[in-house]
Design an enzyme around this catalytic site. Structure first.
Site, PDB file in Angstrom:
ATOM      1  CB  SER A   1      -8.680  -1.495   4.410  1.00  0.00           C
ATOM      2  OG  SER A   1      -9.109  -2.725   3.910  1.00  0.00           O
TER       3      SER A   1
ATOM      4  CD  GLU B   1      -5.483   0.627   2.507  1.00  0.00           C
ATOM      5  OE1 GLU B   1      -5.235  -0.345   3.246  1.00  0.00           O
ATOM      6  OE2 GLU B   1      -6.195   0.544   1.486  1.00  0.00           O
TER       7      GLU B   1
ATOM      8  NE  ARG C   1      -3.903  -2.152   0.347  1.00  0.00           N
ATOM      9  CZ  ARG C   1      -3.744  -3.418  -0.059  1.00  0.00           C
ATOM     10  NH1 ARG C   1      -2.654  -3.753  -0.741  1.00  0.00           N
ATOM     11  NH2 ARG C   1      -4.667  -4.323   0.168  1.00  0.00           N
TER      12      ARG C   1
END
Ligand SMILES: Cc1cc2nc3c(=O)[nH]c(=O)nc-3n(C[C@H](O)[C@H](O)[C@H](O)COP(=O)(O)OP(=O)(O)OC[C@H]3O[C@@H](n4cnc5c(N)ncnc54)[C@H](O)[C@@H]3O)c2cc1C
Length: 342
Positions: free
Chosen positions: A242, A338, A168
């Site tokens: 998420s 995130e 990520r």
């Protein structure tokens, strides 16, 4: 030509459904639009701290009105630019919708992205956090990208190595944050696809679908089915998928944790590192299904923070901090967000 509007609501442009305003807002559909803006110094004039680039708004949490310029990227085009014996190179404009592009690949029999079906957002954003799901990350099929230097207007090519992809993560989230507008991405896709069923849930779904020898179209459908059953649909409940990354810790620390919490969900990354399931940590702290006003933690996915209707971005952010604090107090593990908070 560069044009902009003033005081535009960003409500339709973010999947958390935050009703905030942009002081200035421009749709960038051609390269001239952005080059005009750079040449006329409009980016600095309209945005003291640089413009905010907007794709599908599915990885952003707006906590306030944006007092500068928002550039919404809408350039279109998908083109197979070269074909080899085993691979095809496909160049895609940043403003294309990611899932529609994945379906285009599946329809053409080009393999490599099918496990990433149904991820919201645009193609131009996919390298920013190296999107990933079901055992595949975008870097696995990435070849290069073209990006515009927002100061000089120069079009620069970034190769796989240049992008510094991680979990990520990419160079566009770190040292080059806010400096480039990604204009197109070129993928190297397989003409003879290799089916990746590393994630058990796909195998189970395929067998529930009665499929024994799956092709990429079957894998794509299986992934869509699983995702629809697991994740809240942003059209129905505001969310950004998420909210936190799965944290990586040292092997020794993970082993100590496991002594106290034998059910700890973790995956070895080799090289003395272990990834912990953030959703499990959050759930253990009792957050799953928590709701205060319209801000909440999804009832079946503890990793997903949700806006049930009229939550403010600041309320979601306060909840995120409370979740982080309680996970740290209980497990000594820091959760990193995130989602990009604006
Ligand atoms: C229900 C749901 C499920 C999700 N599942 C996953 C998943 O499985 N895996 C995963 O990795 N992610 C997932 N996400 C997160 C999200 O879909 C991805 O991060 C996606 O790539 C964001 O794309 P976007 O166009 O919406 O980006 P935006 O939210 O518009 O922007 C994200 C960031 O990228 C920057 N940016 C956008 N476009 C450009 C550009 N052209 N040039 C430079 N910077 C740019 C923005 O400024 C911002 O910082 C999910 C989100 C939701 C809502």
């Amino acid at each position: 030509m560069f044009t902009f509007r003033e005081n535009v609501s960003l409500f339709p442009y973010n999947t958390f459904h935050m009703d905030v305003m942009a002081k200035y807002f421009s749709e960038i559909n051609t390269i001239e639009d952005i080059l005009d803006a750079i040449e006329a110094h409009q980016l600095e004039k309209l945005s003291e701290n640089g413009p905010l680039i907007l794709g599908g708004g599915s990885n952003l949490l707006f906590t306030r009105n944006f007092t500068g310029l928002v550039l919404r990227i809408g350039n279109k085009g998908i083109e197979a630019v070269a074909v080899g014996d085993e691979s095809v190179f496909v160049k895609v404009s940043a403003g294309e919708n990611w899932h529609e592009f994945v379906l285009w690949c599946v329809d053409h029999g080009y393999g490599g992205l099918e496990n990433l079906s149904l991820i919201p957002g645009n193609v131009g954003s996919c390298p920013i956090q190296n999107i990933g799901a079901y055992g595949v990350e975008v870097k696995d099929a990435f070849y290069s990208l073209e990006a515009i230097d927002l100061k000089t207007g120069e079009l620069k090519v970034f190769t796989l190595d240049d992008c510094h992809f991680g979990y990520r993560d990419s160079i566009f989230k770190t040292e080059l944050r806010g400096k480039y507008l990604i204009w197109s991405v070129t993928f190297k896709l397989r003409l003879n696809p290799v089916i990746n069923l590393e994630y058990g849930a796909i195998k189970q779904e395929l067998s529930a679908m009665g499929i024994q020898n799956p092709g990429i179209s079957d894998v794509s459908k299986a992934v869509c089915n699983i995702r629809k059953g697991k994740l809240p649909d942003p059209e129905v409940i505001g969310n950004s998928g998420s909210f936190f990354k799965n944290p990586t810790v040292g092997l020794k620390f993970a082993e100590t944790l496991k002594e106290t919490f034998p059910n700890l969900v973790s995956y070895s990354l080799g090289n003395q590192e272990v990834k912990l399931a953030a959703g499990w940590l959050i759930e253990q702290c009792g957050w799953k299904g928590f709701r205060e006003g319209d801000a909440g933690v999804h009832e079946s996915q503890a990793l997903v923070l949700v806006n049930y209707g009229n939550a403010k971005g600041s309320e979601i952010l306060t909840l995120a901090h409370r979740v982080q604090n309680s996970v740290y107090e209980r497990f000594g593990v820091k959760l990193e967000m995130e989602v990009n908070v604006v």
